[in-house]
Design a protein around this motif. Structure first.
Motif, PDB file in Angstrom:
ATOM      1  N   UNK A  23       4.390  51.110  22.685  1.00 14.69           N
ATOM      2  CA  UNK A  23       4.977  49.957  23.379  1.00 14.69           C
ATOM      3  C   UNK A  23       6.491  50.071  23.523  1.00 14.69           C
ATOM      4  N   UNK A  24       7.101  51.013  22.779  1.00 11.89           N
ATOM      5  CA  UNK A  24       8.561  51.109  22.818  1.00 11.89           C
ATOM      6  C   UNK A  24       9.060  52.186  23.771  1.00 11.89           C
ATOM      7  N   UNK A  25       8.130  52.872  24.445  1.00 11.70           N
ATOM      8  CA  UNK A  25       8.545  53.945  25.342  1.00 11.70           C
ATOM      9  C   UNK A  25       9.392  53.396  26.485  1.00 11.70           C
ATOM     10  N   UNK A  77       4.735  60.501  24.784  1.00 12.12           N
ATOM     11  CA  UNK A  77       5.933  60.532  25.624  1.00 12.12           C
ATOM     12  C   UNK A  77       7.146  60.018  24.864  1.00 12.12           C
ATOM     13  N   UNK A  78       6.948  58.955  24.075  1.00 12.76           N
ATOM     14  CA  UNK A  78       8.033  58.388  23.295  1.00 12.76           C
ATOM     15  C   UNK A  78       8.529  59.374  22.241  1.00 12.76           C
ATOM     16  N   UNK A  79       7.611  60.101  21.609  1.00  7.37           N
ATOM     17  CA  UNK A  79       7.981  61.097  20.599  1.00  7.37           C
ATOM     18  C   UNK A  79       8.732  62.259  21.233  1.00  7.37           C
ATOM     19  N   UNK A  80       8.251  62.731  22.377  1.00  9.72           N
ATOM     20  CA  UNK A  80       8.908  63.847  23.060  1.00  9.72           C
ATOM     21  C   UNK A  80      10.352  63.486  23.426  1.00  9.72           C
ATOM     22  N   UNK A  81      10.544  62.247  23.868  1.00 12.44           N
ATOM     23  CA  UNK A  81      11.892  61.817  24.234  1.00 12.44           C
ATOM     24  C   UNK A  81      12.763  61.619  22.998  1.00 12.44           C
ATOM     25  N   UNK A  82      12.205  60.931  21.989  1.00 16.36           N
ATOM     26  CA  UNK A  82      12.993  60.609  20.814  1.00 16.36           C
ATOM     27  C   UNK A  82      13.315  61.805  19.936  1.00 16.36           C
ATOM     28  N   UNK A 240      16.430  70.368  20.595  1.00 18.19           N
ATOM     29  CA  UNK A 240      16.317  69.378  21.657  1.00 18.19           C
ATOM     30  C   UNK A 240      16.459  70.042  23.018  1.00 18.19           C
ATOM     31  N   UNK A 241      15.924  69.356  24.024  1.00 22.94           N
ATOM     32  CA  UNK A 241      16.052  69.752  25.417  1.00 22.94           C
ATOM     33  C   UNK A 241      15.663  71.214  25.638  1.00 22.94           C
TER      34      UNK A 241
END
Length: 254
Positions: A23-25, A77-82, A240-241
């Motif tokens: 829910x936080x993505x 998706x949220x984990x990949x970004x964070x 990262x990235x």
């Protein structure tokens, strides 16, 4: 697309990332007009409609998933970004359901004088919208550097494998996406990665009438296997990235 992986995990494998709830993505913000473009004589402008409803966005990772796994896909998706600084594309968060577009077209163009839908007109509108969506999905797969196929009980039928020794999927969209990853040309690495703000769309509507079940071939042999423990090690690497992608590719190079 540069490389595609067959990611085998479930919610339990992500328990250590409690701070990254689905829910936080922060999802993509889509500025589509959501209109029905028309040409002369009332003909619908398919090109303008595709751009309005299914326009491509800038992303690093395409997550192929079952609609039943929308929460898991958002969590991933949220984990990949964070953890890795990678923007992940989950189609529903950007496009919603093509059914919204279909309903608008059908209400305006596919009703008889008695107010009921015309069967042939509805079949044609459905075919056209699904072809536009399929084309848009292929464009996004081609545009993203990395594809992660979320392999779960919802996406791949274990019963079919036990009975026939073949992996199948009930989803025509997963079938289409797997075919795309098999045949879309392999691209060169992208030079840079950045993060944008996203916008989460409406909740998944699971209400639907009963429909026929299909079994589509699930082409997985060309995907690089990625186990949950390998995914977790990747996320905990501190990279990262571009560096994170370099690590993933080098760990699974042939």
């Amino acid at each position: 697309m540069y490389q595609a992986f067959n990611l085998m995990l479930d919610e339990g494998d992500l328990s250590q990332y409690s701070e990254y709830a689905s829910s936080s993505i922060a999802t993509f913000q889509n500025g589509a007009r959501r209109s029905l473009g028309t040409l002369k004589n009332g003909v619908l402008d398919a090109a303008a409609m595709e751009e309005d409803w299914f326009g491509t966005v800038d992303a690093d990772v395409f997550i192929s998933h079952s609609h039943a796994d929308i929460g898991l896909a958002n969590r991933l998706a949220s984990i990949l970004e964070g953890k890795l600084g990678l923007r992940a594309f989950v189609d529903y968060n950007v496009w919603g359901y093509a059914d919204d577009l279909l309903r608008e077209i059908d209400d305006k163009h596919c009703k008889n004088d008695d107010g009921y839908y015309n069967y042939q007109s509805r079949n044609r509108s459905t075919s056209n919208v699904h072809l536009m969506l399929s084309a848009a999905i292929n464009k996004m797969i081609d545009k993203c550097e990395l594809v992660l196929f979320l392999n779960t009980e919802n996406s791949i039928s274990s019963k079919s494998y036990v009975q026939n020794g073949k992996e199948t999927t009930a989803s025509p969209w997963i079938y289409s996406e797997l075919v795309a990853t098999k045949f879309i040309r392999k691209q060169l690495r992208r030079p840079k990665l950045s993060i944008e703000n996203y916008h989460q769309k409406r909740a998944f509507d699971s209400t639907a009438a009963s429909i026929p079940n299909f079994a589509f071939p699930a082409y997985l042999s060309h995907l690089t296997p990625l186990a949950a423990r390998e995914f977790n090690a990747w996320c905990q690497s501190g990279k990262t990235k571009t560096s994170a992608l370099d690590l993933l590719y080098s760990a699974h190079s042939e």
